[in-house]
Enzyme design. Structure first.
Site, PDB file in Angstrom:
ATOM      1  N   HIS A  99      -2.441  -1.320  -3.348  1.00  0.00           N
ATOM      2  CA  HIS A  99      -3.646  -0.533  -3.089  1.00  0.00           C
ATOM      3  C   HIS A  99      -3.640   0.702  -3.953  1.00  0.00           C
ATOM      4  O   HIS A  99      -2.703   1.494  -3.928  1.00  0.00           O
ATOM      5  CB  HIS A  99      -3.698  -0.120  -1.614  1.00  0.00           C
TER       6      HIS A  99
ATOM      7  N   ASP B 246      -4.156  -5.210   5.794  1.00  0.00           N
ATOM      8  CA  ASP B 246      -4.495  -6.064   4.669  1.00  0.00           C
ATOM      9  C   ASP B 246      -3.326  -6.986   4.396  1.00  0.00           C
ATOM     10  O   ASP B 246      -2.186  -6.545   4.332  1.00  0.00           O
ATOM     11  CB  ASP B 246      -4.790  -5.192   3.427  1.00  0.00           C
TER      12      ASP B 246
ATOM     13  N   SER C   8       0.862  -1.190   0.000  1.00  0.00           N
ATOM     14  CA  SER C   8       0.000   0.000   0.000  1.00  0.00           C
ATOM     15  C   SER C   8       0.895   1.235   0.000  1.00  0.00           C
ATOM     16  O   SER C   8       1.847   1.266  -0.778  1.00  0.00           O
ATOM     17  CB  SER C   8      -0.931  -0.039   1.205  1.00  0.00           C
TER      18      SER C   8
END
Lengths: 130, 1338
Positions: free
Chosen positions: B55, B147, B28
């Protein structure tokens, strides 16, 4: 018959007239003088170093390149006490004066004969012999 | 390498490069950097495909592909739906999509979660794990949130490898940390290290799947298991070998060991590794309501069960391998819902067990990320969980229903009387026999009709299959077949922890089969016995020892004392004690037991087993003998026959025993439960304790923070007060400043201003904070804004002039700095310098005016400082002095001019400096080849302190004027002193009148000049007493007035009686311009002149007379001399002759010589006389033609003797014939004689004397040149020798008049006598005009 006790003086004669010079030379030599002749002042001055070997200088006043008095002054540089006789035909005052100014310098007037010269020589050298 | 070869190679590479690993990378924020580094460090040949799940904002057009393509040699492309991953390719998930694998192909779909990061890393990792299992490598890189944490667990569980980015290298460490927290991360590395690790993966030789293990490896595995069991108390010997191997291999890779052997060593030497290996093996993946369809099915069955229950009943549930707790929570929720639905009041007890403590902790915490709830029915979520940001927390009431504890289903006794046992995805790890055992255990645990819920791929098989009945094959739901809970538990196999020689461990299976063999052997020969350890746990049984063992109700234990019948069990400890003390065996007493209706006596013997190793083990042997029938019973107190009583009592006893047994069992069970609870509570307590400690620590910290804050606050207060003071002072200063001041920040907003500014700029408080630009002021701020902007940018103060309508300001912009030396703003001040500006402007104008004047004036202007250095010199000065301005300025007079001039100048400078007033003077210098005259004014210049600092000189050139004046002076002087009179008459309207009369004239006339002034011409003429009066005065006057020039001669009688002759010259100048007409009379007294002329005339007469005389005289002189010399020779010769005679030296030679001489001389004399005669024959006074040739030869006759005597070489060149010339023959002859005599005198005594006489006719002249061998006469003497009385030698020829007279003669004959100076030899040239027609002066 030398008038001198010593040997006769050696003479330098300066006379531009060749004939006259020759005659004088003959005459002096006849009288047992040692004599050397020069015709110009320069000529004599070239032999300046020999002047000391002589006893007297007899010169004409009027020379081609210098007058006789001047010549004697010149000679005196090399031989300070050598006597001299100046011969001239001119009775000009200035010549007389000039000769007087130089010490040990005498004058004789032309025309002259041998007797005059001898007389003068005796006069000069009687002084010196004293 | 040439291309084709390269291609071939790459093809080969392609073929051999199968995709051996799929690397999924989740990242991310901060991931891009990590990705670039990671891919950048990867080598060329990695047999992996990479899928990047980064992401991304859904709407953002991602350039990830391009960016990453720059960092790596590998091919980078976006994921295409349905494509098969290829090796050495990086696939990038596009934004606004989820990526997953389906049958090994990449698939894209709409994001499955509305909320949460897209694409979802967990989602992808799970599918990666499902599809590729041990070929999966999961990497979690920098990012916030969590995540991927779930996902890595899935990968690990599937046998793959997981790596998280080292937190310190990650820009955002949220995701890596979350992943690590799950315990499911094999390695924590930096991106470079990750790349290295991946390369190593690529190099691991392909492993052939082996069903059977290599003998050598087996040894190592045994060792590993032994270590693991020792450290962790868990035996993995019967786990599925492949699974275990994979897990071990993962650890081998993670620990960078080269082989199993090395890893075994590593494991031995690093206790911490056992935990890691343990974790790794146990790792499993779980989720809420995993396999929802199965749960649905389960629900049906459970609801049946619940419905069948009564209020007040309990529902006991046991979840085996609960891992992180999702399953127990799921099942519990399900049950709660059902209970609620059916409105039953049941006491629900859920036991959730697992070997993995770490997982249990997670379960106990009950906090899960949002992502875990994707299959969770939303309505239940709210009910059972509290939402904290992206985590959901289990509600307390739910939590309280579950007891989590560590439990090894293989070894530890099961929970009893359970209604539901869920054992999902546990058995898959076990081998067949272990599975069987577990099934038996579960069966034991379940009550009648209890439900067994298995995992998706599991089934009851093998020997245990008879224990269960399949209810729902799909959902893996089974019912227990047995009647009631608690049958003989399957025996436990011995473990491996006490093997004497680590190097001699055998594999579990083989051990088993060997053990069976031994069993068989022992069964035949050995007594019935058990081997127990020091804690009385049964390790091994031999023979029918099981007959003596039975398991009580409740929590099962393996404490043998509990397994034995009461009495025996009670006796055992004492036996053990005796043995341990005596080190020998101990025998117990006889006990009575009933077996199969028969009574027996059993005696226990406990003996120590001498085994290597630390732990003590004992052999408990049973000796059975039948009980002999009792003798006839005596009567009892009841009155019944003793036998009967006994029987009754026995029955009672039995029932009491049974009752006691059951009570004990129950007690045991509740005890177990309590224990479990206790453990639970203890762990909870410990947790609370630690929390408490933390809180205390936190509290301490807070306290100290508080202290600090208080102190800080106090300090701040003080500072604040100081600040206020400073502020006040600052304001005061600002306001006191008389000129406008603006304070501006770095963004050009107005911060503050002072009252002067308010007035000037018409600003007010409301303008504070606004942009300078937007402040409405009457002034134009553009320049100011630009200047400020520039100053801020360059961080340099500046100042500039600013003009308003009526005033001018100097604006200063001063930059000031804030913290960290960054520009914080600027102070702009407006300093009114209107007056100064105007003054400056005026000064400038004046200065330029002055400069203009100085440069254009015809006067020379200079200024010199006290040391004499020129500080100013105007153009005129430079022109005149002939110097360039740049040369003059900075130099001194000494440097510019010569010493004399410089001194002259400097002296005047010093003069000036001595006095206060200036000096006026006239100076003259000789510069540039001419004299300059200037009138100069010199004065001292004083500075502001009235000290002299320079001398200024202003000079006007008056050279011309001065020259003219001087000329005039001279003129006047000349006139005055001239032997003449000058009279100027001017016509000033009344006719001509005398305006000037020279001194001389006045003296002469015996009058004063004043007497003569003003009289007219006639009167003047009258006054001169003219005599003779050839013309009348008036006629004279008229002649003078009318003609421009006139001259007259007259005699006048002077007042003193003498008669004088005058010459009068007049010049008339007409008027023109403003010059009046005037007449200038010059009167010359010529009396003397006339007299002189007469004198000269008479002198000339005398001279010629004299010449005549002199000619004769010359000749006479010449003759006399000529004759004299020969006469001398003659007399000398006569003298010689006379003397010779006297001395008798006379000889012929002498006589002849002398005679010849005399003869020659005589001849010469006669020649002379002859010559003379011819000369005498000529009349000296007649001017007649004579032959030049004859004249010359006659002259030569006269000189002949001399020529002969001097041995001169005579050359005569004469033309033939007679060249007749009219002349005075004697005089010409005289000249020739003179020349020849001179020549003779000059060259006499020289070497090679010669004389050359040349007669020639030239034009109208006759030339006679006489050249002698002399060197020529010096040019400068040429003229002199012609003068009388000059002679380089003696005046032999008497008067010395020779040459001058000769010249006079020549001149008289209209000719000349000259020396030719250019001839190399002395050459005189006599020239006579042939034609004597012109009269000669007498």
């Amino acid at each position: 018959m030398s008038a001198y006790e010593k040997s006769p003086p050696s003479i330098i004669l300066v006379e531009d007239d060749h004939s006259l010079a020759r005659v004088w030379k003959t005459l002096f030599e006849m009288l047992d003088y040692k004599i050397s002749c020069f015709h110009t002042g320069l000529d004599l001055l070239r032999h300046a170093h020999e002047i000391g070997n002589y006893d007297i200088v007899i010169t004409d006043y009027y020379l081609p390149d210098i007058n006789g008095v001047e010549l004697i002054k010149e000679i005196r540089e090399h031989a300070p006490s050598i006597p001299a006789i100046v011969l001239t035909g001119s009775h000009e005052e200035f010549i007389k004066d000039a000769v007087k100014k130089v010490s040990g310098c005498h004058i004789l007037y032309k025309p002259l004969n041998m007797a005059d010269i001898e007389e003068k020589l005796a006069e000069i050298f009687s002084h010196t012999s004293e | 390498m040439n291309e084709s070869l390269q291609n071939k190679n790459s093809l080969n590479n392609k073929k051999s490069a199968e995709v051996r690993f799929i690397v999924g990378i989740g990242s991310s924020a901060g991931g891009l950097e990590a990705l670039r580094t990671l891919f950048g460090c990867l080598g060329q040949n990695v047999p992996m495909a990479f899928v990047v799940v980064q992401h991304l904002a859904p709407s953002h057009k991602s350039r990830l592909v391009e960016i990453l393509a720059q960092s790596t040699h590998l091919k980078v492309k976006e994921v295409e739906d349905g494509e098969r991953p290829e090796t050495s390719v990086i696939y990038i998930t596009p934004p606004n999509a989820d990526v997953y694998f389906e049958n090994g192909h990449l698939r894209l779909m709409e994001p499955h979660l509305k909320i949460g990061p897209k694409p979802s890393v967990d989602f992808f990792f799970r599918s990666l794990a499902d599809n590729f299992g041990s070929s999966a490598i999961g990497i979690v890189l920098s990012g916030t949130g969590s995540d991927g944490a779930h996902g890595v667990r899935a990968i690990k569980a599937a046998g793959g490898f997981t790596i998280s980015q080292k937190a310190s290298t990650a820009k955002y460490d949220g995701m890596p940390r979350a992943a690590k927290h799950t315990g499911a991360v094999d390695l924590e590395l930096s991106p470079e290290e990750i790349a290295q690790e991946l390369s190593r993966f690529g190099k691991i030789p392909r492993r052939v799947q082996r069903e059977k293990s290599e003998p050598a490896d087996d040894d190592h595995f045994d060792r590993i298991f032994a270590i693991l069991e020792r450290e962790k108390g868990a035996c993995f010997a019967n786990y599925k070998p492949s699974t275990i191997r994979r897990r071990v291999e993962r650890r081998i890779i993670a620990t960078r060991c080269a082989s199993i052997k090395e890893y075994a060593e590593y494991l031995q030497n690093n206790p911490a590794e056992s935990s890691n290996l343990f974790q790794d093996i146990l790792i499993s993946v779980t989720a809420f309501f995993r396999d929802p369809e199965a749960y649905e099915a389960l629900e049906k069955h459970v609801s049946e069960k619940i419905q069948a229950k009564q209020n007040g009943d309990s529902f006991r549930c046991w979840i085996i391998g609960c891992a992180t707790g999702e399953e127990p929570y799921s099942i519990t929720i399900m049950i709660c819902e059902l209970v609620e639905r059916f409105g039953k009041k049941l006491s629900l007890q859920v036991f959730a067990t697992d070997l993995d403590e770490t997982a249990l902790e997670v379960a106990r915490r009950g906090s899960y990320s949002r992502a875990s709830f994707d299959k969770f029915p939303p309505e239940l979520r709210e009910k059972y969980f509290v939402t904290y940001e992206d985590q959901l927390q289990v509600r307390p009431f739910l939590r309280d229903l579950i007891i989590f504890s560590r439990h090894n289903v293989i070894e530890d006794p099961p929970f009893l009387n359970t209604d539901l046992v869920s054992c999902r995805n546990v058995l898959i790890y076990f081998n067949q026999s272990l599975q069987e055992r577990v099934f038996k255990t579960i069966c034991y645990s379940l009550g009648k009709g209890g439900i067994l819920f298995l995992g998706r791929s599991e089934a009851v098989s093998g020997h245990a299959s008879h224990l269960f009945q399949v209810q729902d094959k799909e959902a893996r739901i089974f019912y227990s077949m047995k009647e009631r809970s608690g049958t003989i538990l399957p025996v436990l196999k011995a473990g491996y922890s006490d093997m004497p020689n680590p190097g001699e461990k055998k594999h579990a299976e083989r051990e088993e089969s060997e053990a069976e063999l031994f069993q068989a052997m022992i069964a035949g020969f050995a007594p019935d016995s058990v081997i127990i350890d020091e804690t009385s746990r049964v390790k091994h049984t031999f023979g029918k020892a099981s007959e003596y063992l039975s398991f009580p109700a409740g929590e099962v234990t393996v404490d043998v004392s509990r397994l034995l019948p009461d009495e025996m069990g009670k006796e055992l400890p004492s036996l053990l004690y005796r043995v341990s003390k005596s080190l020998g065996s101990a025998q117990g007493k006889q006990h009575e037991i009933k077996q199969n209706g028969q009574l027996y006596l059993v005696q226990m013997t406990v003996a120590p087993l001498k085994l290597k190793g630390e732990s003590k083990q004992y052999l408990l042997a049973f000796a059975k003998s039948p009980k002999l029938p009792e003798p006839a019973p005596a009567y009892t107190s009841n009155g019944k026959p003793a036998e009967e009583r006994t029987r009754e009592l026995e029955k009672e006893l039995i029932s009491v025993k049974e009752q006691l047994q059951s009570i004990m069992e129950e007690y045991q069970a509740s005890n177990e439960e309590l224990q479990s609870l206790n453990e639970e509570l203890r762990s909870a307590n410990e947790e609370l304790q630690s929390s408490n400690e933390e809180l205390e620590t936190t509290n301490e910290e807070l306290q100290s923070s508080n202290e600090e804050l208080t102190t800080l606050n106090q300090e701040l207060n003080v500072k604040s007060a100081e600040l206020q003071v400073l502020y006040n002072r600052h304001q005061a200063i600002q306001n006191a400043i008389a000129y406008p001041l603006l304070i501006i920040d770095e963004k050009l907003n107005l911060l503050d201003f002072n009252p002067s500014a308010r007035h000037l700029l018409r600003i007010s408080e409301s303008d504070i904070g606004t942009q300078l630009r937007s402040i409405p002021t009457p002034l134009d701020f553009t320049d100011i804004i630009n200047a400020v902007g520039k100053a801020l940018r360059e961080q340099k103060n500046s100042r500039f002039q600013y003009q308003t309508k009526d005033r001018s300001f100097e604006i200063q912009v001063q930059v000031f700095f804030g913290e960290k030396n960054t520009v914080a703003g600027s102070v702009v001040s407006f300093i009114d310098n209107t007056e100064i500006s105007m003054a400056l402007d005026e000064a400038r104008v004046i200065k330029s005016r002055l400069a203009s004047i100085i440069d254009n004036t015809p006067a020379m202007i200079t200024m010199k400082d006290l040391s004499g250095v020129y500080i100013l010199a105007n153009n005129r000065f430079c022109e005149v002095m002939g110097k360039k301005p740049e040369d003059v300025i900075g130099s001194t007079d000494e440097e510019l001019f010569d010493h004399v001039i410089a001194k002259q100048i400097r002296d005047t400078d010093f003069e000036v400096l001595k006095q206060d007033e200036g000096l006026q003077m006239e100076e003259s210098f000789f510069i540039g080849g001419q004299t300059h005259v200037w009138t100069s004014s010199k004065f001292t210049l004083f500075n502001a302190r009235s000290r002299p600092y320079a001398v200024c000189t202003i000079s006007l050139d008056i050279t011309e004027r001065a020259i003219r004046e001087r000329q005039l002076e001279l003129f006047r002087h000349i006139i005055s002193s001239a032997n003449s009179g000058a009279v100027i008459l001017e016509d000033s309207g009344n006719g001509l009148a005398v305006s000037f009369c020279s001194e001389q004239l006045c003296k002469l006339l015996g009058v004063n000049s004043s007497d003569l002034l003003g009289i007219n011409l006639e009167d003047f003429l009258h006054s001169i007493h003219m005599q003779g009066k050839p013309r009348s005065v008036s006629e004279l006057a008229k002649a003078i007035e009318e003609s421009r020039e006139a001259s007259f001669t007259f005699t006048a009688l002077m007042p003193r009686g003498e008669e004088l002759t005058f010459e009068l010259r007049s010049a008339k100048i007409d008027s023109f311009d403003d010059i009046k007409s005037h007449i200038i009379l010059s009167i010359f007294d010529v009396t003397e002149r006339l007299k002189d002329q007469q004198i000269i005339l008479s002198q000339q007469e005398e001279l010629s007379r004299y010449a005549r005389f002199s000619a004769l005289g010359e000749i006479a002189a010449g003759i006399s001399h000529e004759i004299n010399t020969p006469l001398n020779v003659i007399t000398a010769n006569t003298d010689i002759l006379q003397r010779a005679v006297k001395m008798n030296k006379l000889n012929d030679h002498l006589v002849i010589q002398s005679a010849q001489d005399i003869e020659t001389m005589a001849k010469g004399i006669s020649n002379i006389v002859r010559g003379l005669k011819s000369v005498a024959g000529i009349d000296p006074g007649t001017f007649e033609y004579a032959s030049m040739q004859k004249l010359i030869s006659d002259a030569l006759k006269i000189c002949q003797l001399r020529i002969q005597r001097s041995d001169v070489d005579l050359q005569v060149e004469m033309p033939n014939g007679d060249l007749m010339v009219r002349c005075y023959a004697i005089q010409i002859m005289q000249v020739i004689i003179n020349l020849v005599n001179n020549a003779l005198e000059a060259i006499a005594g020289t070497e090679n004397p010669w004389i050359k006489i040349v007669l020639k006719e030239q034009d109208e002249k006759v030339c006679v040149t006489v050249t002698d061998s002399g060197n020529g006469i010096d040019a400068s003497l040429t003229e002199k020798i012609m003068t009388p009385f000059f002679s380089t030698k003696k005046m032999q020829n008497g008067t010395g008049m020779g040459l001058s007279l000769s010249r006079a003669i020549a001149r008289r004959h209209n000719g000349d006598l000259v020396v030719d100076p250019s001839a190399p030899n002395t050459t005189f040239r006599l020239e006579i005009t042939k034609d004597q027609s012109r009269s000669m002066a007498v």
